[in-house]
Design a protein around this motif. Structure first.
Motif, PDB file in Angstrom:
ATOM      1  N   GLN A  61       0.825  -1.201   0.000  1.00 49.01           N
ATOM      2  CA  GLN A  61       0.000   0.000   0.000  1.00 49.01           C
ATOM      3  C   GLN A  61       0.862   1.255   0.000  1.00 49.01           C
ATOM      4  N   LYS A  64       2.282   1.652  -3.438  1.00 50.15           N
ATOM      5  CA  LYS A  64       1.229   2.154  -4.313  1.00 50.15           C
ATOM      6  C   LYS A  64       1.045   3.658  -4.134  1.00 50.15           C
ATOM      7  N   GLU A  65       0.996   4.119  -2.884  1.00 51.60           N
ATOM      8  CA  GLU A  65       0.801   5.545  -2.615  1.00 51.60           C
ATOM      9  C   GLU A  65       1.993   6.365  -3.101  1.00 51.60           C
ATOM     10  N   THR A  85      -3.954  -7.367  -0.326  1.00 48.96           N
ATOM     11  CA  THR A  85      -3.923  -5.904  -0.444  1.00 48.96           C
ATOM     12  C   THR A  85      -5.181  -5.401  -1.135  1.00 48.96           C
ATOM     13  N   PHE A  89      -7.516  -2.745   0.888  1.00 48.69           N
ATOM     14  CA  PHE A  89      -7.361  -1.330   0.536  1.00 48.69           C
ATOM     15  C   PHE A  89      -8.022  -0.950  -0.791  1.00 48.69           C
ATOM     16  N   PRO A  91      -6.730  -0.800  -3.818  1.00 52.33           N
ATOM     17  CA  PRO A  91      -5.900   0.253  -4.402  1.00 52.33           C
ATOM     18  C   PRO A  91      -5.699   0.160  -5.915  1.00 52.33           C
TER      19      PRO A  91
END
Length: 255
Positions: A61, A64-65, A85, A89, A91
């Motif tokens: 995560q 990814k951010e 994940t 999330f 994402p």
């Protein structure tokens, strides 16, 4: 490496980012590919004494951010990390998985090999531990062979630098497969995944792998499945068929 939409690549157990460089290079003409080293590899930190797949999910995560990537590819245990994940999330918009390391409780799995593996590791008998893993994980014809024979064959076939790399990651491999066991039968959580998911398997992989793919296909809302002729569990890795796997993954993400 490369340029274009961001794609995170997550390797499996007993491997690192170095094993997927050819796969990543094949995708880098179209995507910005971020190959991570999961905990315990490269210059990433150790797994830690309180290791769980939750730590891996938090790591993905953050990646990814940081990168803004909306695509992810996971191989084996890396596929399990991607799924965990995704359902927690949400994402990613698209996910491609090659034989994700999901254990389906309705399929008979003998987890005694983990105890045998751990006992051998405590005695520093890495060859015994590795034979227990190969026979227990079910991805090799050696599953059906006596352990002494499997151990002999593996000693002959895997040696030198290949054995050194495996031996170095065997403690991490133990804790990762304990997580696979712990998460057995929790695959129903993947009903929550809202991303498109491609489930890939190799024709030469065991029937249990194909059964797992069929269960996941029925569980995850938006899926496609693909079986690649003549390939096995290690197909995405450098010394196997990374170019072929990457070609199909690229077509999927661009579709």
């Amino acid at each position: 490496m490369g340029q274009g939409p961001g794609l995170i690549v997550i390797h499996g157990a007993l491997s690192s980012s170095k094993d997927l460089t050819k796969f990543a290079q094949e995708l880098s003409d179209t995507f910005t590919v971020h190959i991570i080293d999961r905990r315990g590899r490269g210059i990433s930190g150790p797994q830690g004494i309180e290791y769980s797949i939750t730590k891996e999910v938090e790591d993905i995560q953050v990646v990814k951010e940081t990168t803004g990537a909306t695509y992810v590819f996971g191989h084996s245990y890396g596929g399990l990390v991607a799924l965990e994940t995704a359902h927690i999330f949400q994402p990613f918009t698209k996910i491609a998985l090659y034989e994700p390391g999901v254990s389906i409780g309705s399929l008979s799995t003998d987890w005694n090999w983990i105890l045998q593996y751990e006992e051998a590791m405590n005695k520093n008998d890495f060859r015994e531990a590795f034979a227990s893993f190969v026979r227990g994980s079910g991805h090799s014809p050696l599953t059906r062979m006596p352990k002494w024979y499997a151990k002999l064959i593996l000693r002959v076939v895997i040696r030198g630098n290949s054995w050194f790399k495996i031996k170095e990651l065997m403690p991490e491999n133990l804790y990762e497969h304990k997580e696979v066991q712990r998460l057995e039968s929790t695959y129903h959580n993947y009903k929550k995944i809202n991303a498109d998911v491609l489930l890939i398997s190799g024709e030469k992989s065991p029937e249990t792998v194909h059964q797992t793919i069929r269960v996941l296909d029925k569980t995850i809302p938006k899926t496609q499945t693909l079986t690649l002729p003549k390939l096995d569990h290690l197909a995405p890795c450098n010394d196997h068929s990374p170019v072929e796997v990457a070609m199909h993954v690229k077509q999927y993400f661009l579709g």
